[in-house]
Design a protein around this motif. Structure first.
Motif, PDB file in Angstrom:
ATOM      1  N   ILE A 127       6.813  -2.615 -10.821  1.00 60.37           N
ATOM      2  CA  ILE A 127       6.531  -3.425  -9.638  1.00 60.37           C
ATOM      3  C   ILE A 127       5.199  -4.141  -9.781  1.00 60.37           C
ATOM      4  CG2 ILE A 127       6.119  -3.334  -7.154  1.00 60.37           C
ATOM      5  CD1 ILE A 127       7.931  -0.802  -7.132  1.00 60.37           C
ATOM      6  N   ALA A 128       4.209  -3.443 -10.342  1.00 61.93           N
ATOM      7  CA  ALA A 128       2.857  -3.994 -10.432  1.00 61.93           C
ATOM      8  C   ALA A 128       2.800  -5.266 -11.268  1.00 61.93           C
ATOM      9  CB  ALA A 128       1.906  -2.947 -11.012  1.00 61.93           C
ATOM     10  N   GLU A 154      -3.460  -4.667  -8.670  1.00 60.04           N
ATOM     11  CA  GLU A 154      -4.884  -4.408  -8.478  1.00 60.04           C
ATOM     12  C   GLU A 154      -5.134  -2.947  -8.125  1.00 60.04           C
ATOM     13  OE1 GLU A 154      -8.623  -5.935  -5.690  1.00 60.04           O
ATOM     14  OE2 GLU A 154      -6.687  -6.966  -5.614  1.00 60.04           O
ATOM     15  N   ALA A 155      -4.296  -2.397  -7.251  1.00 57.53           N
ATOM     16  CA  ALA A 155      -4.454  -0.989  -6.872  1.00 57.53           C
ATOM     17  C   ALA A 155      -4.221  -0.070  -8.064  1.00 57.53           C
ATOM     18  CB  ALA A 155      -3.496  -0.643  -5.743  1.00 57.53           C
ATOM     19  N   LEU A 156      -3.241  -0.410  -8.899  1.00 63.23           N
ATOM     20  CA  LEU A 156      -2.971   0.410 -10.071  1.00 63.23           C
ATOM     21  C   LEU A 156      -4.107   0.293 -11.081  1.00 63.23           C
ATOM     22  CD1 LEU A 156      -0.765   2.324 -11.009  1.00 63.23           C
ATOM     23  CD2 LEU A 156       0.266   0.432 -12.256  1.00 63.23           C
ATOM     24  N   SER A 157      -4.695  -0.901 -11.182  1.00 61.22           N
ATOM     25  CA  SER A 157      -5.845  -1.090 -12.057  1.00 61.22           C
ATOM     26  C   SER A 157      -6.999  -0.191 -11.639  1.00 61.22           C
ATOM     27  CB  SER A 157      -6.281  -2.556 -12.034  1.00 61.22           C
ATOM     28  OG  SER A 157      -7.492  -2.742 -12.734  1.00 61.22           O
ATOM     29  N   VAL A 158      -7.230  -0.085 -10.334  1.00 55.52           N
ATOM     30  CA  VAL A 158      -8.281   0.798  -9.825  1.00 55.52           C
ATOM     31  C   VAL A 158      -7.995   2.244 -10.210  1.00 55.52           C
ATOM     32  CG1 VAL A 158      -9.320   1.727  -7.716  1.00 55.52           C
ATOM     33  CG2 VAL A 158      -8.929  -0.738  -7.937  1.00 55.52           C
ATOM     34  N   PHE A 159      -6.732   2.631 -10.161  1.00 53.61           N
ATOM     35  CA  PHE A 159      -6.351   3.998 -10.530  1.00 53.61           C
ATOM     36  C   PHE A 159      -6.684   4.282 -11.995  1.00 53.61           C
ATOM     37  CE2 PHE A 159      -3.060   6.693 -12.496  1.00 53.61           C
ATOM     38  CZ  PHE A 159      -3.311   7.894 -11.833  1.00 53.61           C
ATOM     39  N   PHE A 160      -6.300   3.379 -12.888  1.00 50.35           N
ATOM     40  CA  PHE A 160      -6.554   3.595 -14.313  1.00 50.35           C
ATOM     41  C   PHE A 160      -8.047   3.521 -14.632  1.00 50.35           C
ATOM     42  CE2 PHE A 160      -1.992   2.542 -14.838  1.00 50.35           C
ATOM     43  CZ  PHE A 160      -1.627   3.605 -15.637  1.00 50.35           C
ATOM     44  N   LEU A 161      -8.754   2.622 -13.947  1.00 45.50           N
ATOM     45  CA  LEU A 161     -10.201   2.568 -14.128  1.00 45.50           C
ATOM     46  C   LEU A 161     -10.851   3.869 -13.667  1.00 45.50           C
ATOM     47  CD1 LEU A 161     -11.178  -1.050 -13.067  1.00 45.50           C
ATOM     48  CD2 LEU A 161     -11.704   0.034 -15.262  1.00 45.50           C
ATOM     49  N   GLY A 162     -10.315   4.436 -12.593  1.00 41.77           N
ATOM     50  CA  GLY A 162     -10.835   5.710 -12.104  1.00 41.77           C
ATOM     51  C   GLY A 162     -10.671   6.814 -13.132  1.00 41.77           C
ATOM     52  N   ILE A 163      -9.534   6.817 -13.822  1.00 43.02           N
ATOM     53  CA  ILE A 163      -9.326   7.803 -14.887  1.00 43.02           C
ATOM     54  C   ILE A 163     -10.381   7.633 -15.974  1.00 43.02           C
ATOM     55  CG2 ILE A 163      -7.795   8.424 -16.806  1.00 43.02           C
ATOM     56  CD1 ILE A 163      -5.443   8.068 -14.961  1.00 43.02           C
ATOM     57  N   ALA A 164     -10.589   6.388 -16.409  1.00 44.36           N
ATOM     58  CA  ALA A 164     -11.556   6.141 -17.474  1.00 44.36           C
ATOM     59  C   ALA A 164     -12.964   6.561 -17.053  1.00 44.36           C
ATOM     60  CB  ALA A 164     -11.538   4.659 -17.859  1.00 44.36           C
ATOM     61  N   HIS A 165     -13.359   6.235 -15.844  1.00 41.80           N
ATOM     62  CA  HIS A 165     -14.696   6.587 -15.361  1.00 41.80           C
ATOM     63  C   HIS A 165     -14.855   8.101 -15.256  1.00 41.80           C
ATOM     64  CE1 HIS A 165     -16.882   2.883 -14.173  1.00 41.80           C
ATOM     65  NE2 HIS A 165     -15.680   2.349 -14.175  1.00 41.80           N
ATOM     66  N   LEU A 224       4.275   6.177  -5.180  1.00 44.22           N
ATOM     67  CA  LEU A 224       4.723   6.247  -6.566  1.00 44.22           C
ATOM     68  C   LEU A 224       3.636   6.539  -7.591  1.00 44.22           C
ATOM     69  CD1 LEU A 224       7.294   3.293  -6.726  1.00 44.22           C
ATOM     70  CD2 LEU A 224       7.698   5.700  -6.191  1.00 44.22           C
ATOM     71  N   ARG A 225       2.369   6.387  -7.240  1.00 43.72           N
ATOM     72  CA  ARG A 225       1.351   6.608  -8.255  1.00 43.72           C
ATOM     73  C   ARG A 225       1.338   8.083  -8.676  1.00 43.72           C
ATOM     74  NH1 ARG A 225      -4.357   5.893  -4.983  1.00 43.72           N
ATOM     75  NH2 ARG A 225      -4.098   7.659  -3.548  1.00 43.72           N
ATOM     76  N   PRO A 226       0.965   8.351  -9.922  1.00 46.51           N
ATOM     77  CA  PRO A 226       0.974   9.738 -10.406  1.00 46.51           C
ATOM     78  C   PRO A 226       0.058  10.634  -9.574  1.00 46.51           C
ATOM     79  CG  PRO A 226       0.704   8.191 -12.220  1.00 46.51           C
ATOM     80  CD  PRO A 226       0.559   7.390 -10.957  1.00 46.51           C
ATOM     81  N   ASP A 227       0.577  11.797  -9.210  1.00 53.92           N
ATOM     82  CA  ASP A 227      -0.240  12.744  -8.443  1.00 53.92           C
ATOM     83  C   ASP A 227      -1.091  13.564  -9.413  1.00 53.92           C
ATOM     84  OD1 ASP A 227       2.071  13.823  -9.478  1.00 53.92           O
ATOM     85  OD2 ASP A 227       2.294  15.339  -7.906  1.00 53.92           O
ATOM     86  N   VAL A 228      -2.139  12.923  -9.875  1.00 54.95           N
ATOM     87  CA  VAL A 228      -3.003  13.499 -10.906  1.00 54.95           C
ATOM     88  C   VAL A 228      -4.418  13.598 -10.371  1.00 54.95           C
ATOM     89  CG1 VAL A 228      -4.000  13.126 -13.190  1.00 54.95           C
ATOM     90  CG2 VAL A 228      -1.598  12.587 -12.783  1.00 54.95           C
ATOM     91  N   ALA A 273       0.824  -1.206   0.000  1.00 55.85           N
ATOM     92  CA  ALA A 273       0.000   0.000   0.000  1.00 55.85           C
ATOM     93  C   ALA A 273       0.857   1.255   0.000  1.00 55.85           C
ATOM     94  CB  ALA A 273      -0.927   0.003   1.212  1.00 55.85           C
ATOM     95  N   LEU A 274       1.976   1.211   0.698  1.00 54.89           N
ATOM     96  CA  LEU A 274       2.869   2.372   0.754  1.00 54.89           C
ATOM     97  C   LEU A 274       3.459   2.681  -0.616  1.00 54.89           C
ATOM     98  CD1 LEU A 274       4.495   4.557   2.179  1.00 54.89           C
ATOM     99  CD2 LEU A 274       6.139   2.786   2.857  1.00 54.89           C
TER     100      LEU A 274
END
Length: 211
Positions: free
Chosen positions: A118-119, A127-138, A70-74, A64-65
């Motif tokens: 890493i993912a 899975e967490a990164l997938s949620v991030f990209f899905l959030g962008i699409a939504h 590291l995820r984009p601050d977008v 989780a850390l």
């Protein structure tokens, strides 16, 4: 006799609001220097000057850390807002904005590329990164997508983003890594438009042939 330290939530000082950011900064430095596998929570705590228990309090575990660090601050709403104005074909504008998120900020791109690497081998992080990209699409295209099989359409768009970013910045496939942003957007944009509104193909013949 001095009272012993109680277990449970770590005691926090007056500077609590800053500690989380200090931990994230230390984590980014160590993940960049040592990689994910060789970076320990204890080392991050030492670099940040905090008890490792505080890291667990804020983030739970190392998976989780690393996602948080590291995820984009977008802000998807800010970056991708207003795409409905480009209907019936918002795909090219969407891909243009996606690419600029990665191209316009070198440090942000480097962190995100590290997270993608890493993912690939850590399912929980993936899975967490997938949620991030899905959030962008939504967020970006939720007002543009057809109602039938809405979630599948947006998932396919998220997959298109991940694939494009992986090929350009992680795998560095020469044709895609060397292509201009406008060229990529013009070529990939119609694929996004197809996912958004195309009617399902008639696959009955293929099903019959497969029997």
């Amino acid at each position: 006799m001095m009272a012993g330290r109680t277990r449970g939530r770590p005691r926090l000082g007056a500077d609590e609001p800053n500690r989380r950011e200090v931990i994230l900064a230390a984590a980014r430095e160590l993940f960049a220097d040592r990689g994910f596998e060789r970076t320990t929570m204890r080392a991050i705590g030492s670099r940040a000057g905090v008890d490792p228990a505080l890291i667990h309090h804020y983030f739970g575990n190392k998976d989780a850390l690393v996602v948080e660090a590291l995820r984009p601050d977008v802000d998807p709403a800010e970056v991708f807002g207003g795409l409905s104005a480009f209907l019936p074909q918002p795909g090219t504008e969407f891909i243009t904005r996606v690419l600029h998120v990665w191209e316009d900020d070198g440090p942000r791109r480097d962190r995100a590329v590290a997270l993608l690497r890493i993912a690939v081998t850590h399912p929980e992080i993936g899975e967490a990164l997938s949620v991030f990209f899905l959030g962008i699409a939504h967020t970006a295209l939720g007002e543009c997508v057809s109602d039938d099989q809405r979630d599948l359409r947006l998932a396919l768009i998220a997959g298109q983003i991940v694939g494009l970013v992986l090929l350009r910045h992680v795998i560095r496939q020469p044709d895609i890594a060397g292509a201009g942003l406008d060229d990529l957007a013009v070529r990939v944009g119609p694929v996004i438009d197809h996912y958004l509104s195309a009617q399902d193909p008639d696959v009955s013949g293929l099903r019959d042939a497969a029997r």
